[in-house]
Design a protein around this motif. Structure first.
Motif, PDB file in Angstrom:
ATOM      1  N   UNK A  23       0.817  -1.213   0.000  1.00 49.97           N
ATOM      2  CA  UNK A  23       0.000   0.000   0.000  1.00 49.97           C
ATOM      3  C   UNK A  23       0.849   1.259   0.000  1.00 49.97           C
ATOM      4  N   UNK A  24       1.953   1.247   0.744  1.00 45.26           N
ATOM      5  CA  UNK A  24       2.764   2.459   0.893  1.00 45.26           C
ATOM      6  C   UNK A  24       3.744   2.693  -0.243  1.00 45.26           C
ATOM      7  N   UNK A  25       4.374   1.653  -0.743  1.00 46.71           N
ATOM      8  CA  UNK A  25       5.420   1.854  -1.760  1.00 46.71           C
ATOM      9  C   UNK A  25       5.297   0.944  -2.971  1.00 46.71           C
ATOM     10  N   UNK A  26       4.250   0.114  -3.005  1.00 41.92           N
ATOM     11  CA  UNK A  26       4.052  -0.759  -4.157  1.00 41.92           C
ATOM     12  C   UNK A  26       4.847  -2.052  -4.130  1.00 41.92           C
ATOM     13  N   UNK A  27       5.518  -2.360  -3.005  1.00 43.39           N
ATOM     14  CA  UNK A  27       6.296  -3.601  -2.895  1.00 43.39           C
ATOM     15  C   UNK A  27       5.351  -4.796  -2.941  1.00 43.39           C
ATOM     16  N   UNK A  28       5.691  -5.807  -3.744  1.00 46.85           N
ATOM     17  CA  UNK A  28       4.793  -6.951  -3.896  1.00 46.85           C
ATOM     18  C   UNK A  28       5.464  -8.297  -3.663  1.00 46.85           C
ATOM     19  N   UNK A  29       6.768  -8.312  -3.437  1.00 47.96           N
ATOM     20  CA  UNK A  29       7.476  -9.584  -3.280  1.00 47.96           C
ATOM     21  C   UNK A  29       6.918 -10.379  -2.097  1.00 47.96           C
ATOM     22  N   UNK A  30       6.564 -11.632  -2.369  1.00 45.74           N
ATOM     23  CA  UNK A  30       6.077 -12.519  -1.328  1.00 45.74           C
ATOM     24  C   UNK A  30       4.674 -12.206  -0.837  1.00 45.74           C
ATOM     25  N   UNK A  31       3.921 -11.400  -1.584  1.00 46.56           N
ATOM     26  CA  UNK A  31       2.599 -10.992  -1.120  1.00 46.56           C
ATOM     27  C   UNK A  31       1.474 -11.845  -1.703  1.00 46.56           C
ATOM     28  N   UNK A  32       1.413 -11.946  -3.020  1.00 46.94           N
ATOM     29  CA  UNK A  32       0.298 -12.621  -3.676  1.00 46.94           C
ATOM     30  C   UNK A  32       0.710 -13.935  -4.313  1.00 46.94           C
ATOM     31  N   UNK A  33      -0.182 -14.923  -4.236  1.00 45.03           N
ATOM     32  CA  UNK A  33      -0.015 -16.145  -5.009  1.00 45.03           C
ATOM     33  C   UNK A  33      -0.195 -15.780  -6.484  1.00 45.03           C
ATOM     34  N   UNK A  34       0.474 -16.495  -7.401  1.00 45.48           N
ATOM     35  CA  UNK A  34       0.361 -16.139  -8.821  1.00 45.48           C
ATOM     36  C   UNK A  34      -1.077 -16.122  -9.335  1.00 45.48           C
ATOM     37  N   UNK A  35      -1.942 -16.979  -8.792  1.00 42.29           N
ATOM     38  CA  UNK A  35      -3.326 -17.071  -9.270  1.00 42.29           C
ATOM     39  C   UNK A  35      -4.321 -16.456  -8.294  1.00 42.29           C
ATOM     40  N   UNK A  36      -3.880 -15.485  -7.501  1.00 40.86           N
ATOM     41  CA  UNK A  36      -4.756 -14.829  -6.518  1.00 40.86           C
ATOM     42  C   UNK A  36      -6.038 -14.337  -7.192  1.00 40.86           C
ATOM     43  N   UNK A  37      -7.145 -14.470  -6.487  1.00 40.23           N
ATOM     44  CA  UNK A  37      -8.417 -13.918  -6.932  1.00 40.23           C
ATOM     45  C   UNK A  37      -8.716 -12.709  -6.055  1.00 40.23           C
ATOM     46  N   UNK A  38      -9.089 -11.591  -6.673  1.00 40.75           N
ATOM     47  CA  UNK A  38      -9.410 -10.377  -5.920  1.00 40.75           C
ATOM     48  C   UNK A  38     -10.797  -9.878  -6.287  1.00 40.75           C
ATOM     49  N   UNK A  39     -11.556  -9.532  -5.268  1.00 39.41           N
ATOM     50  CA  UNK A  39     -12.893  -8.964  -5.412  1.00 39.41           C
ATOM     51  C   UNK A  39     -12.840  -7.612  -4.707  1.00 39.41           C
ATOM     52  N   UNK A  40     -12.898  -6.530  -5.477  1.00 37.00           N
ATOM     53  CA  UNK A  40     -12.679  -5.179  -4.955  1.00 37.00           C
ATOM     54  C   UNK A  40     -13.986  -4.394  -5.032  1.00 37.00           C
ATOM     55  N   UNK A  41     -14.463  -3.952  -3.872  1.00 32.13           N
ATOM     56  CA  UNK A  41     -15.719  -3.208  -3.794  1.00 32.13           C
ATOM     57  C   UNK A  41     -15.438  -1.762  -3.405  1.00 32.13           C
ATOM     58  N   UNK A  42     -15.937  -0.861  -4.223  1.00 33.52           N
ATOM     59  CA  UNK A  42     -15.799   0.580  -4.019  1.00 33.52           C
ATOM     60  C   UNK A  42     -17.198   1.173  -3.913  1.00 33.52           C
ATOM     61  N   UNK A  43     -17.301   2.426  -3.529  1.00 32.48           N
ATOM     62  CA  UNK A  43     -18.622   3.038  -3.572  1.00 32.48           C
ATOM     63  C   UNK A  43     -19.167   2.994  -5.008  1.00 32.48           C
ATOM     64  N   UNK A  44     -20.301   2.387  -5.184  1.00 29.56           N
ATOM     65  CA  UNK A  44     -20.993   2.352  -6.470  1.00 29.56           C
ATOM     66  C   UNK A  44     -20.264   1.574  -7.567  1.00 29.56           C
ATOM     67  N   UNK A  45     -19.303   0.692  -7.195  1.00 29.86           N
ATOM     68  CA  UNK A  45     -18.570  -0.046  -8.218  1.00 29.86           C
ATOM     69  C   UNK A  45     -17.970  -1.303  -7.621  1.00 29.86           C
ATOM     70  N   UNK A  46     -17.766  -2.305  -8.447  1.00 33.52           N
ATOM     71  CA  UNK A  46     -17.139  -3.550  -8.004  1.00 33.52           C
ATOM     72  C   UNK A  46     -16.409  -4.177  -9.178  1.00 33.52           C
ATOM     73  N   UNK A  47     -15.179  -4.633  -8.927  1.00 34.18           N
ATOM     74  CA  UNK A  47     -14.412  -5.328  -9.960  1.00 34.18           C
ATOM     75  C   UNK A  47     -13.831  -6.607  -9.380  1.00 34.18           C
TER      76      UNK A  47
END
Length: 140
Positions: A23-47
């Motif tokens: 979140x702070x600097x964009x570092x991603x090493x060791x964070x996500x599995x290659x096939x991670x599924x993400x469901x992102x909910x925002x005000x009035x929108x979802x992806x």
């Protein structure tokens, strides 16, 4: 970092640290599995997206990985954790603010395999000022 009375396992602590760095600097090493599924909910929108690169691109498209993240709460679960944060950053000549909750499922190596994100939306300086003038928070 606050938690319930349950001890936060080392695997979760490490993942939370990597998530905050993302979140702070964009570092991603060791964070996500290659096939991670993400469901992102925002005000009035979802992806929804599948894959580490797609998840990173989706999150970064909403606002840049820059600024300061305050961890408000970590709730460990059997296979992951819930994370509540406040983010503040500067972009396009303004200071911005948002609050987010992330539900993270981890694999045995501590990689996020599923991510549910809920965001207030990005508040510009005018929205922050309107809110401050209208509401007194009991727990800022």
């Amino acid at each position: 970092m606050s938690t319930t009375t349950t001890e936060v396992p080392a695997l979760v602590q490490a993942s939370v640290g990597r998530f905050v760095a993302f979140l702070e600097v964009g570092a991603t090493e060791g964070l996500f599995a290659p096939d991670v599924f993400a469901d992102i909910t925002l005000p009035h929108w979802r992806v929804q997206v599948q894959g580490a690169e797609q998840t990173i691109a989706a999150k970064n498209s909403f606002h840049p990985p820059a600024g300061r993240t305050r961890v408000e709460k970590v709730l460990p679960a059997a296979r992951g954790y819930a994370l509540e944060v406040e983010e503040r950053w500067q972009d396009s000549g303004q200071r911005w603010y948002c609050r987010e909750v992330f539900l993270c499922d981890l694999d045995d190596e501590g990689l996020i395999t599923e991510l549910d994100a809920y965001c207030t939306g990005d508040w510009d300086e005018a929205a922050v000022a309107r809110h401050a003038g209208a509401v007194t928070l009991l727990r800022p």
